[in-house]
Design an enzyme around this catalytic site. Structure first.
Site, PDB file in Angstrom:
ATOM      1  N   SER A 224       0.880  -1.075   0.075  1.00  0.00           N
ATOM      2  CA  SER A 224      -0.062   0.148  -0.066  1.00  0.00           C
ATOM      3  C   SER A 224       0.800   1.301   0.063  1.00  0.00           C
ATOM      4  CB  SER A 224      -1.009  -0.149   1.134  1.00  0.00           C
ATOM      5  OG  SER A 224      -1.449   1.383   1.403  1.00  0.00           O
TER       6      SER A 224
ATOM      7  N   TYR B 215      -2.773  -1.334  10.101  1.00  0.00           N
ATOM      8  CA  TYR B 215      -2.601  -1.544   8.775  1.00  0.00           C
ATOM      9  C   TYR B 215      -1.415  -1.057   8.205  1.00  0.00           C
ATOM     10  CZ  TYR B 215      -3.927  -1.580   3.855  1.00  0.00           C
ATOM     11  OH  TYR B 215      -3.980  -1.547   2.362  1.00  0.00           O
TER      12      TYR B 215
END
Length: 264
Positions: free
Chosen positions: A140, A153
């Site tokens: 990400s 995350y």
């Protein structure tokens, strides 16, 4: 590199990026193995592939990371080998640090990091023996830049970068490559399924995610990066990409920019 005649194994293939990537790969001359926890959803994806007879399904749960070796053995049996493992499965988060139970941090790390690492370690001897293999990892932009509401995350994605950068260096001599794919906002259900501070799903779409890149377009760009064996690629909007370079050259400026982001 040509992906013709390759065997490609994709985790998290039942929806979102994984689903779109499976359909895009199926347009090439490849054999596919699709995995996630959801067999029915995988069957639907298989039916959307160009040549379903060249698609096998293996259900697995990355959270059950101590029991993934049998899944690897099964995958190798499907087509006698695996050439590319796309580590795409994972889960996101939407909660403030102060509101996030440690059990949520642990679950996200178990799925996103330890599950991915365990699957990678289980298939690594196969790649070493064949003197060939490619690990593709969906990380990400948040794996490069920590932002509000995504602490656990972001931590799991940062950890993947550290692990796979090390693996790449150790196994270059074995003709094993690593491609780290860093998405920005992609229009999938990732924010709907994201865990809140108490571990329940958020069950709503973020505005930024709603306005993100279409997964079908993302998959085309991701496939190009895989085919050319890019080491790291950012597939994102202009602002997200800019953030990566501002972080690199002007970290204090990025910190000020990040503090202005909404945390509600």
């Amino acid at each position: 590199m040509s992906i013709n005649n390759k065997v490609v194994w994709i985790t998290g293939a039942s929806s979102g990026i994984g689903k779109a990537l499976a359909i895009e790969f199926s347009k090439k001359n490849v054999n596919l193995i699709l995995s996630s926890r959801k067999k029915e959803s995988l069957e639907l994806v298989k039916g959307l592939c160009k040549n379903p007879s060249s698609v096998k399904i293996i259900t697995l749960d990355l959270e059950d990371y101590n029991n993934l070796q049998p899944k690897v053995d099964e995958a190798i049996t499907c087509f006698s080998k695996v050439d590319i493992l796309v580590n795409n499965g994972g889960i996101s988060q939407r909660s403030l640090v102060k509101d996030t139970k440690i059990s949520v941090d642990k679950r996200i790390m178990d799925i996103n990091y330890l599950g991915t690492v365990a699957l990678t370690k289980a298939i690594l001897p196969h790649f070493i023996k064949n003197k060939n293999g490619q690990f593709v990892v969906t990380t990400s932009i948040v794996g490069k830049i920590g932002t509000p509401l995504r602490s656990s995350y972001a931590a799991s994605k940062h950890a993947l970068h550290g692990f796979f950068d090390s693996l790449r260096a150790e196994h270059h001599k074995d003709n094993i490559s690593v491609t780290l794919v860093c998405p920005g906002f992609v229009k999938t259900n990732v924010s709907i399924n994201a865990l809140t501070g108490n571990g329940t799903p958020q069950e709503k779409m973020d505005t930024a995610t709603e306005n993100g890149i279409a997964p079908e377009h993302f998959a085309k760009l991701m496939l190009k990066a895989i085919n050319s064996k890019k080491e790291e690629v950012y597939i994102a909007g202009a602002k997200e990409k800019l953030g990566v370079y501002v972080k690199r050259f002007f970290p204090k400026l990025l910190s000020k920019m990040i503090r202005k982001l909404s945390v509600t």
